[in-house]
Motif scaffolding. Structure first.
Motif, PDB file in Angstrom:
ATOM      1  N   ASN A  42       0.667  -1.104  -0.004  1.00 27.00           N
ATOM      2  CA  ASN A  42       0.135   0.223  -0.071  1.00 27.00           C
ATOM      3  C   ASN A  42       0.805   1.215   0.140  1.00 27.00           C
ATOM      4  N   GLU A  43       2.041   1.242   0.805  1.00 25.47           N
ATOM      5  CA  GLU A  43       2.805   2.298   0.773  1.00 25.47           C
ATOM      6  C   GLU A  43       3.568   2.483  -0.850  1.00 25.47           C
ATOM      7  N   ARG A  45       2.048   1.739  -3.577  1.00 23.22           N
ATOM      8  CA  ARG A  45       1.217   2.154  -4.430  1.00 23.22           C
ATOM      9  C   ARG A  45       1.108   3.579  -4.246  1.00 23.22           C
ATOM     10  N   CYS A  46       1.092   4.159  -2.904  1.00 27.35           N
ATOM     11  CA  CYS A  46       0.995   5.697  -2.839  1.00 27.35           C
ATOM     12  C   CYS A  46       2.131   6.204  -3.133  1.00 27.35           C
ATOM     13  N   LEU A  61      -4.791  11.242  -3.717  1.00 29.84           N
ATOM     14  CA  LEU A  61      -3.893   9.896  -3.584  1.00 29.84           C
ATOM     15  C   LEU A  61      -4.807   8.879  -3.518  1.00 29.84           C
ATOM     16  N   ALA A  62      -5.738   8.826  -2.404  1.00 28.93           N
ATOM     17  CA  ALA A  62      -6.729   7.645  -2.435  1.00 28.93           C
ATOM     18  C   ALA A  62      -7.163   7.265  -3.532  1.00 28.93           C
ATOM     19  N   ALA A  65      -4.341   5.687  -5.812  1.00 30.27           N
ATOM     20  CA  ALA A  65      -3.991   4.511  -5.420  1.00 30.27           C
ATOM     21  C   ALA A  65      -5.005   3.203  -5.125  1.00 30.27           C
ATOM     22  N   ALA A  72      -4.954   5.645   2.731  1.00 34.40           N
ATOM     23  CA  ALA A  72      -3.948   6.691   1.955  1.00 34.40           C
ATOM     24  C   ALA A  72      -3.425   7.724   3.002  1.00 34.40           C
ATOM     25  N   ALA A  76       0.665   7.837   3.410  1.00 31.19           N
ATOM     26  CA  ALA A  76       1.302   9.057   3.223  1.00 31.19           C
ATOM     27  C   ALA A  76       2.086   9.399   4.415  1.00 31.19           C
TER      28      ALA A  76
END
Length: 157
Positions: A42-43, A45-46, A61-62, A65, A72, A76
């Motif tokens: 997840n990080e 992807r962000c 961002l949400a 991603a 998000a 972040a």
């Protein structure tokens, strides 16, 4: 006596197969992101979204991603804490923030970008070139169709 074919085969539905494909590829990607970029999926992807589309708000961002706003925001903040992303107060909205890569974040982004490109190639490696092109067109059509199905005001990816 042969088994009777079921009237409903969940495992043959598009939604089930897409979800299964997503989960299977995410499991491999999670390990690769940790091993090669040192950050969870997840990080990663962000970081990829910030690298590709900065400057971004947390809401952007949400959406980009494909995470919830909470996911998000947490990712972040972790990237900020790691020195990969810079978070500044938005000049347009004093309550919002703007995210962009730090110099260290740009270095990690280059590794993540190469990882994403390689993972995409690995995922479609069982397809020949015409099948890949067809899949690309079909996915574009399916995403567009699904986005149109959302009501006014709903966020589309």
């Amino acid at each position: 006596m042969p088994a009777k074919k079921a009237d409903f085969e969940l495992d043959r539905t598009v939604t089930h197969r897409l979800h299964t494909l997503s989960k299977l590829t995410d499991r491999v990607s999670q390990a690769v992101y940790l091993q090669e970029a040192g950050i969870p999926l997840n990080e990663g992807r962000c970081l990829a979204a910030v690298g590709a589309f900065a400057p971004l708000s947390v809401n952007d961002l949400a959406r980009l991603a494909n995470l919830t706003k909470g996911q998000a925001s947490r990712a972040a903040q972790t990237l900020v804490d790691q020195g990969l992303v810079d978070k500044q107060t938005s000049a347009l909205d004093g309550r919002g923030v703007v995210l962009k890569l730090t110099p260290q974040g740009r270095q990690t982004w280059r590794r993540v970008k190469a990882l994403i490109q390689r993972r995409n190639e690995e995922i479609v490696a069982c397809l020949d070139a015409p099948e890949r092109e067809q899949l690309d067109r079909l996915l574009d059509r399916l995403v567009s169709h699904a986005a149109r199905a959302l009501g006014p005001g709903d966020e589309a990816a």
